[in-house]
Design an enzyme around this catalytic site. Structure first.
Site, PDB file in Angstrom:
ATOM      1  N   HIS A 116       0.853  -1.192   0.000  1.00 14.74           N
ATOM      2  CA  HIS A 116       0.000   0.000   0.000  1.00 14.74           C
ATOM      3  C   HIS A 116       0.890   1.244   0.000  1.00 14.74           C
ATOM      4  CE1 HIS A 116      -4.225  -0.891  -0.049  1.00 14.74           C
ATOM      5  NE2 HIS A 116      -4.079  -1.868   0.815  1.00 14.74           N
ATOM      6  N   ASP A 121      -4.911   2.202   1.909  1.00  7.00           N
ATOM      7  CA  ASP A 121      -5.337   1.604   3.174  1.00  7.00           C
ATOM      8  C   ASP A 121      -5.835   2.665   4.153  1.00  7.00           C
ATOM      9  OD1 ASP A 121      -2.694   2.540   3.144  1.00  7.00           O
ATOM     10  OD2 ASP A 121      -2.048   1.208   4.752  1.00  7.00           O
ATOM     11  N   TYR A 315      -6.727   7.866 -17.999  1.00  5.94           N
ATOM     12  CA  TYR A 315      -7.678   8.622 -17.179  1.00  5.94           C
ATOM     13  C   TYR A 315      -7.807  10.057 -17.680  1.00  5.94           C
ATOM     14  CZ  TYR A 315      -7.272   4.860 -13.671  1.00  5.94           C
ATOM     15  OH  TYR A 315      -7.289   3.655 -13.011  1.00  5.94           O
ATOM     16  N   GLU A 392      -0.030   8.350  11.079  1.00  7.78           N
ATOM     17  CA  GLU A 392      -1.410   7.965  11.387  1.00  7.78           C
ATOM     18  C   GLU A 392      -2.145   9.011  12.219  1.00  7.78           C
ATOM     19  OE1 GLU A 392      -1.073   3.088  11.236  1.00  7.78           O
ATOM     20  OE2 GLU A 392      -0.651   4.135  13.128  1.00  7.78           O
TER      21      GLU A 392
END
Length: 411
Positions: A116, A121, A315, A392
């Site tokens: 990841h 995540d 894209y 985090e």
């Protein structure tokens, strides 16, 4: 990066946002646990059985209608508010990258060759906790929230598949507004950044194959050398950018791979160029996709060679709605504090399949800083690096921003 003086939010003191950040902090153990579970077991592409199961488990017990994809491993949660009203879409993409992790984290990937490395995540974990926050505030919602857990963002057109499967029709009313957050290690942790208009580029990969006539390297006049033609094309294509595209229309054309030959004394019959094209307008994109094969064919002809040109669909440009992007900044100032909002001056030349959703719905993408503590953002390992690491402690800022956006749009 450009730092701007903090601007007060016109929504400051709005009771709808009161306590949201504190509530997101209270959910941090759940958010981190889900993030680390996904980080240890990353999956690539459109079918993500472990990730899908983890999302379904995280949403279990919430007052949501849950749908799973028919052809892809997507999850959609639908939260009906206490009163009828508009529909808001929130997205978190779920897939990982083909990369061997080298971070040394205690929860590093346990899947060989998969990581990841783009923070998806964290997106999933933030969106799942935002769903919990909003489910607890259902009585404050006049309308519907659609939670879009999307596979296959990394070049697999996951958003397009979900649109084709009826993503925008799962609620009783069409989707009115949409928001996606994307984490980045290159910005101060907890800082949110967006901008009106184009925020990410279109992306096309292309391959040019040049065919000549092979022969002995000591006697090039008896061959037709495709390597010389290929070399001429590399420089000529950069001139196309500067002479056919306005200086005010950012365009990047990179030849990233040149392949030809087997040894030093053989002129090969073929050579191959592979590259990428990035633009911030569909007009520039169309011009370049017409000019690249034209220029290469003419150069090849001048060298006695022929060419073929292959291009992927790629894209589109990711274009934020002006009003929604500005509103996201106001919401974030009210929820996170003005010091945690730093509007972007320039777009990025990376690409996103969120662009397909923004072609259909007024909405925005915003970036959330998560540079690790003690690291200069300019020196941090970037997204898509085998060493990238996200702080985090930024996650509650994403959780509360998602929730605040829905509460604001469904007031």
């Amino acid at each position: 990066m450009t730092n701007q003086a903090p601007t007060a939010s016109p929504l400051a003191g709005d009771p709808r946002f009161s306590g949201l950040l504190d509530a997101a902090h209270a959910l941090q153990p759940k958010t981190v646990a889900l993030r680390r579970q996904l980080h240890q077991h990353p999956e690539q592409g459109l079918e993500l059985p472990l990730t899908q199961a983890a999302v379904l488990s995280a949403l279990e017990g919430l007052d949501l209608r849950v749908h799973t994809g028919q052809k892809v491993g997507s999850v959609i949660g639908v939260l009906e508010g206490a009163r009828p009203g508009p529909t808001v879409l929130l997205r978190g993409d779920m897939d990982a990258l083909p990369l061997q992790e080298d971070t040394g984290l205690a929860f590093a990937s346990q899947t060989e060759g998969t990581m990841h490395a783009c923070g998806h995540d964290t997106h999933v974990a933030m969106l799942a906790s935002a769903a919990r926050l909003l489910a607890e505030r259902r009585d404050q919602l006049a309308g519907t929230v659609v939670f879009m857990f999307q596979p296959g963002e990394e070049g697999h057109y996951g958003a397009k598949f979900m649109l084709d499967e009826g993503l925008l029709d799962v609620a009783d009313r069409p989707v009115d507004k949409a928001l996606a957050l994307h984490i980045t290690s290159k910005e101060t942790s907890g800082v949110l950044r967006s901008r009106p208009g184009p925020i990410m580029a279109s992306a096309n990969s292309f391959t040019i194959r040049i065919t000549g006539k092979g022969g002995h390297a000591s006697n090039p006049s008896d061959a037709v050398d495709p390597v010389v033609a290929a070399a001429a094309m590399v420089g000529a294509l950069q001139t196309v950018v500067t002479r056919r595209i306005s200086v005010f229309e950012p365009t990047v054309l990179t030849i990233a791979r040149i392949s030809a030959g087997t040894t030093s004394n053989i002129i090969p019959e073929t050579a191959e160029l592979e590259g990428t094209l990035r633009t911030l307008s569909e007009a520039s994109r169309a011009t370049m996709l017409a000019e690249i094969p034209r220029v290469c064919a003419q150069i090849a002809a001048a060298h006695g060679c022929t060419t073929t040109f292959e291009v992927d669909a790629g894209y589109p440009v990711t274009v934020n709605d002006d009003e929604v992007a500005d509103r996201v900044h106001d919401i974030a100032r009210a929820t996170l504090g003005s010091m945690h909002v730093n509007p972007m001056t320039n777009p990025l030349m990376g690409a996103e399949d969120w662009s397909y959703v923004l072609q259909r719905v007024p909405g925005a993408m915003a970036f959330l800083g998560a540079c690790p503590p003690g690291v200069d953002p300019d020196e941090a390992a970037p997204n898509h690096s085998n060493r990238v690491h996200f702080d985090e402690s930024a996650l509650p800022h994403g959780v509360s921003t998602y929730a605040a956006f829905a509460l604001d749009m469904l007031r």
